[in-house]
Design an enzyme around this catalytic site. Structure first.
Site, short mmCIF file in Angstrom:
data_model
loop_
_atom_site.label_atom_id
_atom_site.label_comp_id
_atom_site.label_asym_id
_atom_site.label_seq_id
_atom_site.Cartn_x
_atom_site.Cartn_y
_atom_site.Cartn_z
N LYS A 210 5.53 -8.62 7.92
CA LYS A 210 5.78 -7.43 7.08
C LYS A 210 6.09 -6.23 7.98
CE LYS A 210 3.45 -4.93 3.27
NZ LYS A 210 2.20 -4.83 2.49
N SER B 100 -1.72 -6.50 -2.43
CA SER B 100 -0.35 -6.63 -1.95
C SER B 100 0.03 -7.97 -1.33
CB SER B 100 -0.04 -5.53 -0.95
OG SER B 100 0.34 -4.38 -1.65
N SER C 271 2.78 -5.13 -2.49
CA SER C 271 3.87 -4.56 -1.71
C SER C 271 4.46 -5.51 -0.69
CB SER C 271 3.35 -3.32 -0.97
OG SER C 271 2.34 -3.67 -0.05
N1 GLN Z 1 -0.61 -1.75 -5.82
C1 GLN Z 1 -1.60 -1.17 -4.99
C2 GLN Z 1 -1.18 0.20 -4.55
O1 GLN Z 1 -0.06 0.55 -4.74
C3 GLN Z 1 -1.94 -2.06 -3.82
C4 GLN Z 1 -0.98 -2.00 -2.71
C5 GLN Z 1 -1.42 -2.79 -1.51
O2 GLN Z 1 -2.25 -3.68 -1.59
N2 GLN Z 1 -0.89 -2.41 -0.35
O3 GLN Z 1 -1.95 0.92 -3.98
#
Ligand code: GLN
Length: 468
Positions: A71, A170, A146
């Site tokens: 990532k 994410s 994400s």
């Molecule tokens: N959807 C969550 C957020 O936007 C989790 C994102 C993540 O785990 N990086 O904060």
């Protein structure tokens, strides 16, 4: 494509040949927008070294020569780390993240950096400055975020293994949306050194694969205490594969009643319950448990995560390694205009929210309160674990949402974190795998474990995968 397929290909040809084929596959699958950059020279050099080791009988590990995707919020020396943001569009990392360095020390070959929601903020992979990621298993639906790029890199079979990060879901949500397997280890298991921070008390690096078994070697090499990250735990690193193939007889699976209630799509609920019934038939014991405070998880998460984000993102100031506004005429303008031009709207929203809950007058009412709720949620989980070995839960409230949801229904995306963010708040490990399909679209099942008990998650996930 799993790890043994890749190993067989390396045996039959060479690591160089496999790396070259991987680049071809990435090119062929460009429509999914899963990769932001590839590390060609570096990867070919590493593959060459791997082939030499193999020829002289000195392979480093089962991962030697195996391509992995990473990532784009993890630093790798000499390569771009953009966090899918304009503000870091041209940032080249001066060092390598520990998690990546450890895998490279085991012979793994980083093939490229994957697309993501900007600064890992989002659940749809639609907030990337470099365009959204397409879900190969259902092109009109989100791939989850994400770490959507990493999930799609595996789902589209460009690689067998990919790294992601998980702050509130994410890794696990994209795994659910793409039918891959994803694990978020216990907080402190994997070093965050070199991971661009979103919310430091919640962030954790984990991995994607196409089957449960393949995660064991990744964790074996990636986990452990790191002097460069003092939040890593001294807890000994076991062989994460120790429970693979042992079945599930006698394992007690907790089913939180609050997780299987209102909010969960009834059709998905049926698929998950049918999966659990199969495990029961194989000798698992299903027990109802309760997580009464879980209904406050979203509120607590969406105060704590933005609070930490607003502080972490203050370093991107237009002075050091970031985009700098050409219009700015003085120092104050440089800060505000560079940030204004460099950050996307989702990131700005989080910064505003974070500063708000941390500001004097609101700090006690929001931030302190959210921390208290976090403690209570953690205690709920610990209590549930007094009577069960693992907890079964949905990964998302329903099937992956239709593409465009981040604009059309932002709130529903926030709510989609319900089953995953609570796990980060409590610092627990979580694994998501597919447990069936609805109209050809995968339905995710999440296993939540006791602290540092990733091995049990792999054991039960593997047993489920191998059910007749
Ligand atoms: N959807 C969550 C957020 O936007 C989790 C994102 C993540 O785990 N990086 O904060």
């Amino acid at each position: 494509m799993n790890l043994s397929d890749v190993k067989a290909q390396i045996q039959a040809s060479s690591a160089i040949a496999v790396v070259e084929q991987t680049f071809e596959k990435i090119e062929k699958n460009k429509e999914f927008n899963a990769y932001l950059s590839v590390c060609k020279e570096r990867a070919l050099e590493q593959a060459k070294a791997s082939d030499e080791r193999r020829k002289s009988g000195k392979s480093l590990s089962v991962l030697d020569g195996v391509p992995i995707a990473v990532k784009d919020n993890m630093c790798i020396e000499g390569t771009k780390t953009t966090c899918a943001s304009k503000i870091l569009e041209n940032f080249v990392s001066p060092y390598t993240a520990t998690a990546v360095a450890k895998l490279e020390a085991a012979g793994a070959v980083v093939i490229g950096k994957t697309n993501m929601d900007e600064f890992a903020m989002g659940s749809s992979n639609e907030t990337s400055y470099f365009g959204k990621v397409i879900n190969p298993v259902a092109k009109d639906r989100i791939p989850g975020g994400s770490s959507g790029g990493s999930a799609v890199a595996v789902a589209a079979e460009t690689v067998a293994l990919a790294l992601g990060s998980d702050t509130g879901g994410s890794i696990r949500q994209p795994a659910a949306c793409t039918g891959t397997v994803g694990i978020k280890p216990t907080y402190g298991r994997v070093s965050r050194y070199g991971l661009v921070a979103y919310a430091s008390s919640l962030d954790q690096i984990g991995a994607f694969s196409s089957n449960v078994e393949d995660l064991a070697p990744v964790l074996n090499f990636m986990c452990g205490q790191d002097p460069k990250d003092n939040t890593t735990s001294a807890e000994p690193v076991p062989d994460f594969g120790e429970q693979l193939g042992k079945g599930i007889k006698g394992k007690v699976i907790g089913m939180p009643k609050e997780y299987f209630a209102e909010g969960l799509d009834p059709k998905c609920k049926d698929v998950i319950e049918a999966a659990l019934a199969k495990l029961e038939k194989e000798g698992a014991v299903i027990k109802e448990v309760s997580l009464p405070s879980i209904r406050y998880a979203i509120e607590s998460y969406y105060i704590i995560a933005p609070a930490e984000a607003s502080s972490n993102l203050s370093r991107f100031d237009g002075i050091r390694y970031t985009h700098r506004s050409k219009e700015a005429k003085n120092l104050a303008d440089t800060f505000s205009m560079s940030r204004g031009e460099g950050f996307g709207s989702e990131v700005k929203l989080r910064i505003l929210l974070g500063n708000y809950v941390l500001s004097s007058g609101f700090y006690d009412a929001y931030y302190v309160q959210a921390q208290k709720v976090r403690r209570i949620i953690t205690e709920d989980f610990y209590k549930a674990f007094e009577v069960c070995d693992v907890i079964a839960s949905p990964a998302t409230p329903g099937l992956p949402q239709l593409a465009g949801v981040s604009e059309s229904d932002h709130l529903s995306l926030v709510l989609s974190d319900l089953y995953t963010a609570s796990v980060n708040l409590a610092g627990l490990p979580g694994l998501v795998q597919s447990c069936g399909k609805l109209d050809g679209i995968p339905v995710g099942l999440q296993w939540i474990g006791k602290p540092f008990d990733e091995a049990s998650l792999l054991g039960i996930g593997d047993a489920f995968e191998k059910l007749p």
